[in-house]
Design a protein around this motif. Structure first.
Motif, PDB file in Angstrom:
ATOM      1  N   GLY A  41       0.845  -1.266  -0.051  1.00  0.00           N
ATOM      2  CA  GLY A  41      -0.106  -0.013   0.058  1.00  0.00           C
ATOM      3  C   GLY A  41       0.694   1.195  -0.012  1.00  0.00           C
ATOM      4  N   THR A  42       0.422   2.478  -0.555  1.00  0.00           N
ATOM      5  CA  THR A  42       0.823   3.690  -0.718  1.00  0.00           C
ATOM      6  C   THR A  42      -0.132   4.562   0.153  1.00  0.00           C
ATOM      7  N   GLU A  43       0.524   5.467   0.812  1.00  0.00           N
ATOM      8  CA  GLU A  43      -0.175   6.648   1.453  1.00  0.00           C
ATOM      9  C   GLU A  43       0.460   7.939   0.807  1.00  0.00           C
ATOM     10  N   THR A  44      -0.677   8.857   0.372  1.00  0.00           N
ATOM     11  CA  THR A  44       0.060  10.146   0.178  1.00  0.00           C
ATOM     12  C   THR A  44      -0.709  11.279   0.744  1.00  0.00           C
ATOM     13  N   ASP A  45      -0.207  12.357   0.833  1.00  0.00           N
ATOM     14  CA  ASP A  45      -1.181  13.402   1.403  1.00  0.00           C
ATOM     15  C   ASP A  45      -1.569  14.267   0.149  1.00  0.00           C
ATOM     16  N   ARG A  46      -3.084  14.866   0.481  1.00  0.00           N
ATOM     17  CA  ARG A  46      -3.567  15.553  -0.684  1.00  0.00           C
ATOM     18  C   ARG A  46      -3.924  16.860  -0.276  1.00  0.00           C
ATOM     19  N   LEU A  47      -3.541  18.005  -0.994  1.00  0.00           N
ATOM     20  CA  LEU A  47      -3.615  19.298  -0.548  1.00  0.00           C
ATOM     21  C   LEU A  47      -4.749  19.900  -1.562  1.00  0.00           C
ATOM     22  N   TYR A 171      -9.593   6.638   8.362  1.00  0.00           N
ATOM     23  CA  TYR A 171     -10.094   5.831   7.272  1.00  0.00           C
ATOM     24  C   TYR A 171     -11.302   5.181   8.187  1.00  0.00           C
ATOM     25  N   THR A 172     -12.456   4.863   7.222  1.00  0.00           N
ATOM     26  CA  THR A 172     -13.679   4.252   7.876  1.00  0.00           C
ATOM     27  C   THR A 172     -14.261   3.283   7.339  1.00  0.00           C
ATOM     28  N   ASP A 173     -14.142   3.133   5.818  1.00  0.00           N
ATOM     29  CA  ASP A 173     -15.113   2.248   5.132  1.00  0.00           C
ATOM     30  C   ASP A 173     -14.121   0.796   4.822  1.00  0.00           C
ATOM     31  N   ASN A 174     -14.916  -0.166   5.077  1.00  0.00           N
ATOM     32  CA  ASN A 174     -14.415  -1.341   4.863  1.00  0.00           C
ATOM     33  C   ASN A 174     -14.124  -1.539   3.468  1.00  0.00           C
ATOM     34  N   ILE A 175     -13.437  -2.636   2.894  1.00  0.00           N
ATOM     35  CA  ILE A 175     -13.007  -2.837   1.675  1.00  0.00           C
ATOM     36  C   ILE A 175     -13.585  -4.194   1.177  1.00  0.00           C
ATOM     37  N   TYR A 204      -6.309 -10.092  -6.080  1.00  0.00           N
ATOM     38  CA  TYR A 204      -7.373  -9.271  -6.081  1.00  0.00           C
ATOM     39  C   TYR A 204      -7.080  -8.047  -6.721  1.00  0.00           C
ATOM     40  N   GLY A 205      -8.199  -7.333  -6.902  1.00  0.00           N
ATOM     41  CA  GLY A 205      -8.274  -5.927  -7.635  1.00  0.00           C
ATOM     42  C   GLY A 205      -7.553  -4.865  -6.672  1.00  0.00           C
ATOM     43  N   ASP A 206      -7.011  -3.945  -7.229  1.00  0.00           N
ATOM     44  CA  ASP A 206      -6.690  -2.750  -6.533  1.00  0.00           C
ATOM     45  C   ASP A 206      -7.802  -2.073  -5.689  1.00  0.00           C
ATOM     46  N   PHE A 207      -7.306  -1.401  -4.744  1.00  0.00           N
ATOM     47  CA  PHE A 207      -8.129  -0.672  -3.668  1.00  0.00           C
ATOM     48  C   PHE A 207      -7.771   0.832  -3.552  1.00  0.00           C
ATOM     49  N   SER A 208      -8.670   1.398  -3.082  1.00  0.00           N
ATOM     50  CA  SER A 208      -8.318   3.202  -2.815  1.00  0.00           C
ATOM     51  C   SER A 208      -9.085   3.437  -1.586  1.00  0.00           C
ATOM     52  N   LEU A 209      -8.562   4.381  -0.689  1.00  0.00           N
ATOM     53  CA  LEU A 209      -9.227   4.882   0.286  1.00  0.00           C
ATOM     54  C   LEU A 209      -8.704   6.441   0.326  1.00  0.00           C
ATOM     55  N   ARG A 210      -9.656   7.188   1.014  1.00  0.00           N
ATOM     56  CA  ARG A 210      -9.782   8.389   1.344  1.00  0.00           C
ATOM     57  C   ARG A 210     -10.143   8.731   2.549  1.00  0.00           C
ATOM     58  N   SER A 211      -9.078   9.399   3.171  1.00  0.00           N
ATOM     59  CA  SER A 211      -9.369   9.786   4.967  1.00  0.00           C
ATOM     60  C   SER A 211     -10.383  10.897   5.096  1.00  0.00           C
ATOM     61  N   THR A 212     -10.868  10.972   6.461  1.00  0.00           N
ATOM     62  CA  THR A 212     -11.722  12.179   6.687  1.00  0.00           C
ATOM     63  C   THR A 212     -11.326  12.579   8.082  1.00  0.00           C
ATOM     64  N   GLY A 213     -11.652  13.788   8.415  1.00  0.00           N
ATOM     65  CA  GLY A 213     -11.302  14.346   9.610  1.00  0.00           C
ATOM     66  C   GLY A 213      -9.892  14.999   9.939  1.00  0.00           C
ATOM     67  N   ASN A 214      -9.310  15.125   8.785  1.00  0.00           N
ATOM     68  CA  ASN A 214      -8.083  16.004   8.509  1.00  0.00           C
ATOM     69  C   ASN A 214      -8.101  17.350   9.150  1.00  0.00           C
ATOM     70  N   SER A 215      -7.091  17.842   9.849  1.00  0.00           N
ATOM     71  CA  SER A 215      -7.124  19.169  10.583  1.00  0.00           C
ATOM     72  C   SER A 215      -7.659  20.464   9.659  1.00  0.00           C
ATOM     73  N   VAL A 216      -7.389  20.367   8.375  1.00  0.00           N
ATOM     74  CA  VAL A 216      -8.013  21.066   7.331  1.00  0.00           C
ATOM     75  C   VAL A 216      -8.984  20.306   6.517  1.00  0.00           C
ATOM     76  N   ASN A 221      -6.029  12.326   3.322  1.00  0.00           N
ATOM     77  CA  ASN A 221      -4.802  11.402   2.913  1.00  0.00           C
ATOM     78  C   ASN A 221      -5.433  10.355   1.727  1.00  0.00           C
ATOM     79  N   GLY A 222      -4.781   9.838   1.070  1.00  0.00           N
ATOM     80  CA  GLY A 222      -5.416   8.826   0.393  1.00  0.00           C
ATOM     81  C   GLY A 222      -4.403   7.614   0.444  1.00  0.00           C
ATOM     82  N   VAL A 223      -4.829   6.091   0.144  1.00  0.00           N
ATOM     83  CA  VAL A 223      -4.324   5.254   0.342  1.00  0.00           C
ATOM     84  C   VAL A 223      -4.787   4.194  -1.032  1.00  0.00           C
TER      85      VAL A 223
END
Length: 240
Positions: A41-47, A171-175, A204-216, A221-223
């Motif tokens: 997995g890879t996590e990146t910051d998104r602005l 992150y809150t969603d199950n995959i 298995y296929g690739d998956f992607s997630l997006r975080s919630t509750g960041n300070s802004v 964050n994306g995974v």
């Protein structure tokens, strides 16, 4: 667990049906597997600037390789024809932990309310995950003598929990992952039982997630990641 039970009962009912024009044998059995799980997995910051994503500010990667023993149950139907095809359904009850609990602590300079840019705020993040709901619908075809090949469609669910201090985002969603199962093995029968020894890969296929509750609120964050498995499997089934 109720979904797994209902799916297995449906599979038993399906493979138990036969007609005089399509006679065959139903098998119900168990599988013991020595399985290797490979996940990355890879996590990146998104602005967000003016409503558009801008360049990532950092990238984190993690690779996991875990070995485990699992037990499964299956029901299948083999046609009584010159080229005997087998169709079946397999489920693996329970849950399997994925790599235990991971955590890290970062010194964040970008957290809202941290003051001057030189002021660092410690943000602790942790994640734990488990895989469940394993199921495979498959077909097996003989090649030569006891040698056969297998192809199928697999599914599993990743249940996970993340925590973060100082508004670091969670992150809150199950995959739910769908995959392709392929394998090759040896099959034989004796005294009303069927035996198999096989090697199988499931991608298995690739998956992607997006975080919630960041300070802004506009930032996140994306995974992205993927999961593959390989296994050596021994099956024993009773024929009916």
């Amino acid at each position: 667990m109720n979904k797994i039970r209902n799916m297995l009962l449906a599979a038993i009912a399906i493979v138990g049906l036969s007609t005089s024009a399509w006679a065959g044998t139903a098998n119900i059995g168990v599988v013991m597997s020595m399985i290797e799980v490979s996940a990355s997995g890879t996590e990146t910051d998104r602005l967000t600037a003016a409503g558009a994503n801008v360049a990532d500010t950092s990238v984190r990667t993690k690779d996991i390789n875990e070995d485990a023993f699992t037990g499964s149950i299956f029901a299948e139907y083999t046609t009584d024809t010159a080229w005997a095809l087998t169709t079946g359904f397999e489920v693996t009850p329970g849950k399997a932990d994925i790599g235990g609990n991971f955590s890290r602590t970062d010194n964040e300079l970008s957290t809202t309310g941290s003051g001057a840019a030189t002021t660092a705020v410690k943000v602790s993040r942790s994640v734990e995950a488990a895989a469940s709901g394993f199921g495979t619908l498959y077909i097996e075809a003989p090649i030569w003598g006891p040698l056969y090949v297998r192809a199928g469609a697999s599914r599993m669910t990743i249940d996970y929990k993340t925590t973060s201090s100082a508004n670091g985002g969670t992150y809150t969603d199950n995959i739910n992952l769908n995959g392709t199962n392929i394998g090759v093995g040896l099959k034989g029968s004796r005294d009303g039982f069927v035996y198999k020894l096989a090697y199988e890969d499931t991608s298995y296929g690739d998956f992607s997630l997006r975080s919630t509750g960041n300070s802004v609120a506009a930032n996140s964050n994306g995974v992205t990641g993927n999961v593959d498995t390989s296994a050596i499997r021994l099956s024993v089934a009773k024929s009916f």
